[in-house]
Write a protein that holds these residues in place. Structure first.
Motif, short mmCIF file in Angstrom:
data_model
loop_
_atom_site.label_atom_id
_atom_site.label_comp_id
_atom_site.label_asym_id
_atom_site.label_seq_id
_atom_site.Cartn_x
_atom_site.Cartn_y
_atom_site.Cartn_z
N SER A 83 23.52 29.32 -28.33
CA SER A 83 23.56 27.53 -27.99
C SER A 83 22.55 27.38 -27.05
N ALA A 84 22.43 28.33 -25.77
CA ALA A 84 21.57 28.17 -24.78
C ALA A 84 20.22 28.50 -25.16
N SER A 85 20.01 29.32 -26.16
CA SER A 85 18.55 29.77 -26.75
C SER A 85 18.11 28.54 -27.66
N SER A 86 19.13 28.00 -28.41
CA SER A 86 18.51 26.88 -29.40
C SER A 86 18.22 25.48 -28.40
N ASP A 87 18.93 25.36 -27.30
CA ASP A 87 18.77 24.28 -26.58
C ASP A 87 17.54 24.57 -25.33
N GLY A 88 16.92 25.66 -25.39
CA GLY A 88 16.17 26.11 -24.44
C GLY A 88 16.67 26.18 -23.04
N PHE A 89 17.76 26.29 -22.76
CA PHE A 89 18.27 26.44 -21.37
C PHE A 89 17.84 27.87 -20.99
N LEU A 90 16.93 28.30 -20.51
CA LEU A 90 16.44 29.59 -20.14
C LEU A 90 17.42 30.39 -18.99
N GLU A 91 17.67 29.62 -18.23
CA GLU A 91 18.44 30.24 -17.03
C GLU A 91 19.83 30.73 -17.75
N ALA A 92 20.29 29.81 -18.71
CA ALA A 92 21.78 30.19 -19.10
C ALA A 92 21.48 31.29 -19.95
N VAL A 93 20.52 31.42 -20.68
CA VAL A 93 20.00 32.68 -21.73
C VAL A 93 19.99 33.93 -20.79
N ALA A 94 19.20 33.88 -19.70
CA ALA A 94 19.04 35.14 -18.85
C ALA A 94 20.61 35.48 -18.44
N LEU A 95 21.23 34.53 -17.61
CA LEU A 95 22.54 34.68 -17.24
C LEU A 95 23.69 35.38 -18.31
N GLY A 110 22.95 33.86 -40.24
CA GLY A 110 22.36 35.19 -40.08
C GLY A 110 21.12 34.85 -38.95
N ASN A 111 21.29 33.69 -38.36
CA ASN A 111 20.40 33.78 -37.18
C ASN A 111 20.77 34.38 -35.84
N THR A 112 19.57 34.89 -35.16
CA THR A 112 19.86 35.47 -34.08
C THR A 112 19.58 34.20 -33.02
N SER A 113 19.45 34.57 -31.69
CA SER A 113 19.07 33.76 -30.59
C SER A 113 17.82 33.53 -30.51
N MET A 114 16.92 34.46 -30.85
CA MET A 114 15.62 34.35 -30.90
C MET A 114 15.00 33.54 -32.01
N MET A 115 15.82 33.57 -33.29
CA MET A 115 15.61 32.72 -34.48
C MET A 115 15.61 31.33 -34.03
N LEU A 116 16.78 31.13 -33.39
CA LEU A 116 16.96 29.59 -33.21
C LEU A 116 16.22 29.28 -32.26
N ALA A 117 15.76 29.90 -31.01
CA ALA A 117 14.98 29.48 -30.16
C ALA A 117 13.53 29.15 -30.64
N ALA A 118 13.03 29.95 -31.62
CA ALA A 118 11.79 29.91 -32.27
C ALA A 118 11.66 28.76 -33.09
N VAL A 132 13.41 41.43 -23.35
CA VAL A 132 14.89 42.12 -23.25
C VAL A 132 15.16 42.84 -24.62
N ARG A 133 14.04 43.03 -25.28
CA ARG A 133 14.08 43.88 -26.49
C ARG A 133 14.80 43.20 -27.63
N GLY A 134 14.66 41.80 -27.65
CA GLY A 134 15.03 41.27 -29.12
C GLY A 134 14.31 41.53 -30.30
N ASP A 135 14.68 41.78 -31.37
CA ASP A 135 14.12 42.15 -32.37
C ASP A 135 13.75 40.99 -33.20
N ALA A 136 12.32 40.84 -33.27
CA ALA A 136 11.64 39.70 -34.12
C ALA A 136 11.40 39.89 -35.52
N SER A 137 11.61 41.41 -35.65
CA SER A 137 11.77 41.34 -37.17
C SER A 137 12.87 41.27 -38.24
N LEU A 138 13.82 40.89 -37.53
CA LEU A 138 15.16 40.89 -38.31
C LEU A 138 14.91 39.37 -38.96
#
Length: 151
Positions: A83-95, A110-118, A132-138
């Motif tokens: 949810s934080a990733s999709s909404d662009g709430f960067l501080e919450a993503v980091a926390l 099958g979406n990851t946080s990175m996919m939702l953010a992208a 933080v080593r999220g996998d962009a190839s998934l």
């Protein structure tokens, strides 16, 4: 939810009355997911909006300390980090990452946080997740990668 608006004091009062920090609404969302969701700023001033976001970050920490599970998923399989990733709430993503959320966990599609953010054009969140080593190839259930969702 008190967590939606960052009402830390209310959360603490409810906890004293044995409120379940992992209770779900009809969509399966928990207080942790609610706190991590970046709601539109209130109609009041920007300063109020910023302090509301800061209070919600405090809520995430307090909820965790009170036993809330940051890994729980809603009916669509989304966690607080999704949810934080999709909404662009960067501080919450980091926390949430700091608290142990898995960056490559998948939702029902099958979406990851990175996919939702992208897919939502949340560049700073994508950069953080890559850092933080999220996998962009998934690939998600439709065989789309984060790059494809951003295009």
């Amino acid at each position: 939810f008190a967590a939606c608006l960052g009402y830390v004091e209310v959360i603490l009062q409810l906890c004293k009355q044995d409120a379940d920090m992992n209770m779900r609404d009809v969509w399966g969302r928990t207080a942790m997911i609610a706190a991590a969701t970046h709601l539109p700023p209130p109609l009041s001033s920007l300063n109020t909006s910023v302090s509301c976001l800061q209070r919600r970050l405090i809520c995430i920490r307090v909820l965790k300390q009170l036993g809330a599970n940051e890994q729980l998923q809603d009916e669509e399989g989304n966690t607080a980090l999704h949810s934080a990733s999709s909404d662009g709430f960067l501080e919450a993503v980091a926390l949430l990452h700091e608290l142990g959320c898995q960056v490559d966990r998948r939702n029902e599609e099958g979406n990851t946080s990175m996919m939702l953010a992208a897919g939502a054009g949340r560049g700073p969140v994508v950069s953080y997740l890559l850092g933080v080593r999220g996998d962009a190839s998934l690939k998600n259930a439709s065989s789309c990668t984060a790059v494809m969702l951003a295009a």
